[in-house]
Design a protein around this motif. Sequence first.
Motif, PDB file in Angstrom:
ATOM      1  N   LEU A 185       0.709  -1.465  -0.384  1.00  0.00           N
ATOM      2  CA  LEU A 185      -0.026  -0.153   0.220  1.00  0.00           C
ATOM      3  C   LEU A 185       0.537   1.297  -0.064  1.00  0.00           C
ATOM      4  O   LEU A 185       1.063   2.360  -0.767  1.00  0.00           O
ATOM      5  N   ALA A 186       1.996   1.314   0.755  1.00  0.00           N
ATOM      6  CA  ALA A 186       2.711   2.630   1.127  1.00  0.00           C
ATOM      7  C   ALA A 186       3.605   2.722  -0.606  1.00  0.00           C
ATOM      8  O   ALA A 186       3.135   3.905  -0.954  1.00  0.00           O
ATOM      9  N   ALA A 187       3.894   1.052  -1.375  1.00  0.00           N
ATOM     10  CA  ALA A 187       4.529   1.559  -2.305  1.00  0.00           C
ATOM     11  C   ALA A 187       3.108   1.974  -3.116  1.00  0.00           C
ATOM     12  O   ALA A 187       3.959   3.177  -4.366  1.00  0.00           O
ATOM     13  N   VAL A 188       2.361   1.819  -3.290  1.00  0.00           N
ATOM     14  CA  VAL A 188       0.878   2.564  -4.625  1.00  0.00           C
ATOM     15  C   VAL A 188       1.025   4.214  -4.400  1.00  0.00           C
ATOM     16  O   VAL A 188       0.941   4.702  -5.219  1.00  0.00           O
ATOM     17  N   ALA A 189       0.720   4.492  -2.758  1.00  0.00           N
ATOM     18  CA  ALA A 189       0.502   5.126  -2.205  1.00  0.00           C
ATOM     19  C   ALA A 189       1.758   6.518  -2.382  1.00  0.00           C
ATOM     20  O   ALA A 189       1.473   7.669  -3.178  1.00  0.00           O
ATOM     21  N   ALA A 196      -4.900   9.648  15.206  1.00  0.00           N
ATOM     22  CA  ALA A 196      -4.564   9.401  16.239  1.00  0.00           C
ATOM     23  C   ALA A 196      -4.007   7.193  16.047  1.00  0.00           C
ATOM     24  O   ALA A 196      -3.282   6.220  15.134  1.00  0.00           O
ATOM     25  N   ARG A 197      -5.463   6.649  15.613  1.00  0.00           N
ATOM     26  CA  ARG A 197      -5.671   5.385  15.244  1.00  0.00           C
ATOM     27  C   ARG A 197      -5.440   5.165  13.710  1.00  0.00           C
ATOM     28  O   ARG A 197      -4.517   4.201  13.342  1.00  0.00           O
ATOM     29  N   GLU A 198      -5.445   6.332  12.529  1.00  0.00           N
ATOM     30  CA  GLU A 198      -5.390   6.117  11.901  1.00  0.00           C
ATOM     31  C   GLU A 198      -3.938   6.409  11.281  1.00  0.00           C
ATOM     32  O   GLU A 198      -3.878   6.335  10.080  1.00  0.00           O
ATOM     33  N   GLY A 199      -3.140   6.869  12.304  1.00  0.00           N
ATOM     34  CA  GLY A 199      -1.935   7.517  11.643  1.00  0.00           C
ATOM     35  C   GLY A 199      -1.146   7.163  13.109  1.00  0.00           C
ATOM     36  O   GLY A 199      -1.319   6.172  13.692  1.00  0.00           O
ATOM     37  N   THR A 200      -0.167   7.675  13.113  1.00  0.00           N
ATOM     38  CA  THR A 200       0.479   7.561  14.195  1.00  0.00           C
ATOM     39  C   THR A 200       0.903   8.721  15.684  1.00  0.00           C
ATOM     40  O   THR A 200       0.778  10.236  14.994  1.00  0.00           O
ATOM     41  N   ARG A 201       0.845   8.330  16.878  1.00  0.00           N
ATOM     42  CA  ARG A 201       0.722   8.931  17.873  1.00  0.00           C
ATOM     43  C   ARG A 201       2.632   9.132  18.475  1.00  0.00           C
ATOM     44  O   ARG A 201       2.622   8.145  18.593  1.00  0.00           O
ATOM     45  N   TYR A 202       2.265  10.743  18.867  1.00  0.00           N
ATOM     46  CA  TYR A 202       4.409  10.357  19.478  1.00  0.00           C
ATOM     47  C   TYR A 202       4.363  11.287  20.755  1.00  0.00           C
ATOM     48  O   TYR A 202       3.792  11.639  21.143  1.00  0.00           O
ATOM     49  N   TRP A 260      -1.114  10.205   6.971  1.00  0.00           N
ATOM     50  CA  TRP A 260      -0.905  10.256   5.463  1.00  0.00           C
ATOM     51  C   TRP A 260      -1.496   8.476   5.281  1.00  0.00           C
ATOM     52  O   TRP A 260      -0.988   7.932   5.576  1.00  0.00           O
ATOM     53  N   PRO A 261      -2.451   8.845   5.384  1.00  0.00           N
ATOM     54  CA  PRO A 261      -3.358   6.603   4.461  1.00  0.00           C
ATOM     55  C   PRO A 261      -2.331   6.350   4.105  1.00  0.00           C
ATOM     56  O   PRO A 261      -1.322   7.325   2.160  1.00  0.00           O
ATOM     57  N   GLY A 262      -1.463   5.128   4.137  1.00  0.00           N
ATOM     58  CA  GLY A 262      -0.959   4.074   2.971  1.00  0.00           C
ATOM     59  C   GLY A 262       1.220   4.921   3.723  1.00  0.00           C
ATOM     60  O   GLY A 262       1.527   3.776   3.179  1.00  0.00           O
ATOM     61  N   VAL A 263       0.937   5.537   4.065  1.00  0.00           N
ATOM     62  CA  VAL A 263       2.374   5.976   4.116  1.00  0.00           C
ATOM     63  C   VAL A 263       3.012   5.657   5.032  1.00  0.00           C
ATOM     64  O   VAL A 263       3.823   5.776   6.369  1.00  0.00           O
ATOM     65  N   LEU A 283       8.674   9.014   9.676  1.00  0.00           N
ATOM     66  CA  LEU A 283       7.005   8.864   9.351  1.00  0.00           C
ATOM     67  C   LEU A 283       6.882   7.354   7.981  1.00  0.00           C
ATOM     68  O   LEU A 283       5.473   7.793   8.991  1.00  0.00           O
ATOM     69  N   ARG A 284       7.358   7.305   7.810  1.00  0.00           N
ATOM     70  CA  ARG A 284       7.383   5.974   7.132  1.00  0.00           C
ATOM     71  C   ARG A 284       6.810   4.273   7.982  1.00  0.00           C
ATOM     72  O   ARG A 284       6.768   3.199   7.418  1.00  0.00           O
TER      73      ARG A 284
END
Length: 468
Positions: free
Chosen positions: A15-19, A60-66, A319-322, A365-366
């Motif tokens: 998915l990341a590669a596609v994005a 946060a659920r859809e991404g990353t929390r720091y 960043w969905p997929g990344v 981030l990735r």
Amino acid sequence: MNARRLLATLVFAALAAVALAASATRPPNIIFVLSDDLAQGDVGVYGQKVIQTPRLDRMAREGTRYNQAYCGTSVCAPSRTSLMTGLHSGHAPVRGNWEVPVEGQLPLPASTVTVAQVLKSAGYATAVAGKWGMGMFDTTGSPLKKGFDHQIGYNCQRHAHSYFPTFLYRDGVKFDLPGNTGTGVGPIYAQNVIQTDTLQWIRAQKDKPFFLFYAITLPHGNHEIDDVGIYADKPWSEQQKAYAAQVTRLDRDVGQVLDLLAELKLDDNTLVMVAGDNGSSFEPSSAMGKLFDQAGNGLRGYKRGLYEGALRQAAIARWPGVVPAGRVSDEPWAFWDFLPTAAELAGAKLPAGYTSDGLSLVSFLRGGPAPTRDYFYWELHENRPIQAVRFGNWKAVRNGIERPIELYDLNADPAEAKDLAAAKPDLVARAAALMKAAHTDDPNWPLTGRAAARDADREKNAKKKKAK
């Protein structure tokens, strides 16, 4: 690695590669939402129990929390300066809040480069919404001279203390809010005006790469709101209700930005980052501090200090997929990393001779590890100039040039409760050397006290306020 985990890893990588492939012909949009005074403890996913932040929690659920994202330093102007210039507060041109009469703050010099200038050079549309606070429009620090095509909201920090001001600025031009001047119907809440303009601007940029610096004034004081909403019946003071409603309004407005990106089908090519600009503004034993339990994470300190509670921010990237969904990272990064990160994402180069103190976070981030570095450094010039440095898991704090250096082991003691300086003289010496190396002398920011010019401006402001 078991088969299920391996499959999940391969799916995410695909998915990341596609994005990333999809964005190869168009660099990603970048939105940085900087909340004024939002503390880690204000947000549900960081442990808040009584203030509702459903959209940030979902983000946060859809991404990353720091958990160890560091601000530039622990008050407004220098923290923003670090974010925008890629310089830590030992090198940045603004290292404290310096109010300039009649309106505004000490401006960024002409030689200083901002994220917006770097991205504009790569073909990005650029906008700043909310509060700028790094130079009025007739100075070298004007946002319109620092790479921004569009501006909406406040410039001066003092002006931004009012949520029902008589005027705001659009592209450097003052415009009245009639409902707040007695010439219109009903009061006008400034954030509503700013949010409407911001959403319109995003919509207008849908076919080109854009950078939005959304410097929302919520929930900074004065604690004013047009509707306390779900907190109306709480057995709290009016100030407590207003503060909770401010945080929830911030949450709602971030949610509206994310919804618009989805509507415009820009989700998969937009990095959105949200952070506070410094730690909690409430002393933990105060009524506000107790109710909202912003020190519930066990960290010491708050705004205008350099302990971890003042420096670590609520920070989320999506960043969905990344950016991996549901990831929680304890690895540290800092505001001065944002400029090189944005530059790498945009395929932009810094101007010749301009050096950032930051490191690119793109790989982090990735889903990769945080970049390694020798140290993080902060200084702050409010009353007594103070310094702090983190190297590895060691943190040193000096609350004044004449004060001894304190030393803490953040791995064993994140609350900075046990000063190990006496037992670790070699590490104290290393901290002192790092503080010396990280600080560049600046006549505006002497470590020995206030610059005379700054005191003169303070006196002018005091006389102006007295005359009113």
